[in-house]
Design a protein around this motif. Sequence first.
Motif, mmCIF file in Angstrom:
data_model
loop_
_atom_site.group_PDB
_atom_site.id
_atom_site.type_symbol
_atom_site.label_atom_id
_atom_site.label_comp_id
_atom_site.label_asym_id
_atom_site.label_seq_id
_atom_site.Cartn_x
_atom_site.Cartn_y
_atom_site.Cartn_z
ATOM 1 N N VAL A 135 0.829 -1.204 0.000
ATOM 2 C CA VAL A 135 0.000 0.000 0.000
ATOM 3 C C VAL A 135 0.862 1.253 0.000
ATOM 4 C CG1 VAL A 135 -1.696 1.334 1.314
ATOM 5 C CG2 VAL A 135 -1.921 -1.149 1.151
ATOM 6 N N THR A 136 1.828 1.316 0.899
ATOM 7 C CA THR A 136 2.639 2.531 1.021
ATOM 8 C C THR A 136 3.524 2.748 -0.202
ATOM 9 O OG1 THR A 136 4.359 1.307 2.228
ATOM 10 C CG2 THR A 136 2.645 2.370 3.528
ATOM 11 N N LEU A 137 4.062 1.666 -0.773
ATOM 12 C CA LEU A 137 4.891 1.814 -1.974
ATOM 13 C C LEU A 137 4.036 2.207 -3.173
ATOM 14 C CD1 LEU A 137 7.435 -1.137 -1.632
ATOM 15 C CD2 LEU A 137 7.926 1.311 -1.551
ATOM 16 N N SER A 140 3.566 5.886 -2.817
ATOM 17 C CA SER A 140 4.776 6.652 -3.142
ATOM 18 C C SER A 140 5.034 6.647 -4.641
ATOM 19 C CB SER A 140 5.983 6.084 -2.392
ATOM 20 O OG SER A 140 6.269 4.762 -2.782
ATOM 21 N N VAL A 141 4.790 5.511 -5.302
ATOM 22 C CA VAL A 141 4.938 5.457 -6.765
ATOM 23 C C VAL A 141 3.960 6.419 -7.429
ATOM 24 C CG1 VAL A 141 4.565 4.001 -8.801
ATOM 25 C CG2 VAL A 141 5.857 3.117 -6.864
ATOM 26 N N LEU A 146 2.888 11.317 -10.387
ATOM 27 C CA LEU A 146 2.171 12.594 -10.450
ATOM 28 C C LEU A 146 3.140 13.767 -10.577
ATOM 29 C CD1 LEU A 146 -0.735 12.296 -7.838
ATOM 30 C CD2 LEU A 146 -0.945 12.696 -10.289
ATOM 31 N N SER A 147 4.251 13.715 -9.865
ATOM 32 C CA SER A 147 5.228 14.802 -9.926
ATOM 33 C C SER A 147 5.802 14.936 -11.332
ATOM 34 C CB SER A 147 6.346 14.580 -8.904
ATOM 35 O OG SER A 147 7.149 13.465 -9.246
ATOM 36 N N GLN A 148 5.996 13.794 -12.023
ATOM 37 C CA GLN A 148 6.487 13.848 -13.409
ATOM 38 C C GLN A 148 5.434 14.478 -14.331
ATOM 39 O OE1 GLN A 148 9.684 12.673 -13.625
ATOM 40 N NE2 GLN A 148 9.523 11.969 -11.517
ATOM 41 N N THR A 183 11.081 7.235 -4.075
ATOM 42 C CA THR A 183 9.986 6.270 -4.073
ATOM 43 C C THR A 183 10.133 5.282 -2.926
ATOM 44 O OG1 THR A 183 9.894 6.428 -6.497
ATOM 45 C CG2 THR A 183 8.746 4.591 -5.477
ATOM 46 N N LEU A 184 11.337 4.751 -2.748
ATOM 47 C CA LEU A 184 11.571 3.758 -1.697
ATOM 48 C C LEU A 184 11.457 4.364 -0.303
ATOM 49 C CD1 LEU A 184 14.561 1.645 -3.091
ATOM 50 C CD2 LEU A 184 12.127 1.110 -3.137
ATOM 51 N N THR A 185 12.133 5.497 -0.085
ATOM 52 C CA THR A 185 12.144 6.074 1.271
ATOM 53 C C THR A 185 10.763 6.571 1.672
ATOM 54 O OG1 THR A 185 12.854 8.214 0.329
ATOM 55 C CG2 THR A 185 14.562 6.741 1.132
#
Length: 247
Positions: A135-137, A140-141, A146-148, A183-185
Motif C-alpha cells: 500500500v505505502t509503496l 509513493s509510486v 504525479l510529480s512527473q 519512491t523507496l524512502t
Amino acid sequence: MSFNLSTLLMTIITSIIVIVIAIAGTRRLTTGVPKGMQNVLEWLVDFVYGIIGSTIGLKKGANFIFLALTLIMFIFVGNMLGLPMNFITVHDEPFSIFGIDIVTQQMINESEIIENGHKVVDVAWWKSPTADANVTLAMSVSIIILSQIFSIKYLGFKGYVKHYFEPHFLFFPLHIIEDFSKTLTLGFRLYGNIFAGEVLIGVILLMGMAGIVPLAIWQGFSIFVGFIQAYVFTILSMVYISQKISH
C-alpha cells in the motif's frame, strides 16, 4: 498474481471512514462560528494550507490542496485502524472463498507454524492498511508519477527534460537515482513505522494483564506517531512535486 484480501478490506474501510468524515464536516456548513465536525475539518484544511504554503506556495499550490488533504486524512485514519483491535483467524490449512486463495504465499511464509504435522496459518483481518508495504509503496509510486506529470504540465516537455540535466549533463544519472530513492524512502518510512508499532502491540498483548499499562502508553504514543507519519508523507509529497514544477 496474489492479493491480500485483508489489506484490500482495510483500504476500503479507511476510504469509507474518510468520506464519512468529509461529509459530516461539510453537510451543515455555516459562515458563522463553526461547530462539531466542521470545526475539525476547517482546522485540518488550514493545516494543509500551511503545508502547501511552506512547500509549493499558495498561488501555484492551490491545485494541490485536495491532494494533500486526501493524503493526510487517508494515511492518518489508516494508521489509527490497527491500534484498538486486531482480528486474527487461525486455520489449519490455507483456504479459499469462491475459488479465491485467501492465504497468499507471502502470508504463509510470514505466519505459518508447524504443529503436529499440520500447517497453521494466522490471518489478520483487521489491521492498518499502511502496515502493508504494498500500500505505502503504491502511494509513493503514485506521488512520483504525479510529480512527473505535473512537471511536464507546468514546465513543458523541454523544461521537464532540462531538469534532469541541471546543473550539468553529468548529473542525469544522479537525478534518476534520486527519483528511485524518493519512491523507496517515502513508502518504506511510513510502512516501517506503522508495521513496527503493530508488531510491538502484539508483543505487549502476549504479556496478559501485566501489559495493560504498557499497552495504554504505547497506543497513546502510536497516535502521535501515526499523525507524524501522515504529516511527513504529505509534506514530502508536496516537496517532491514542488521540486518538479519549479523553474
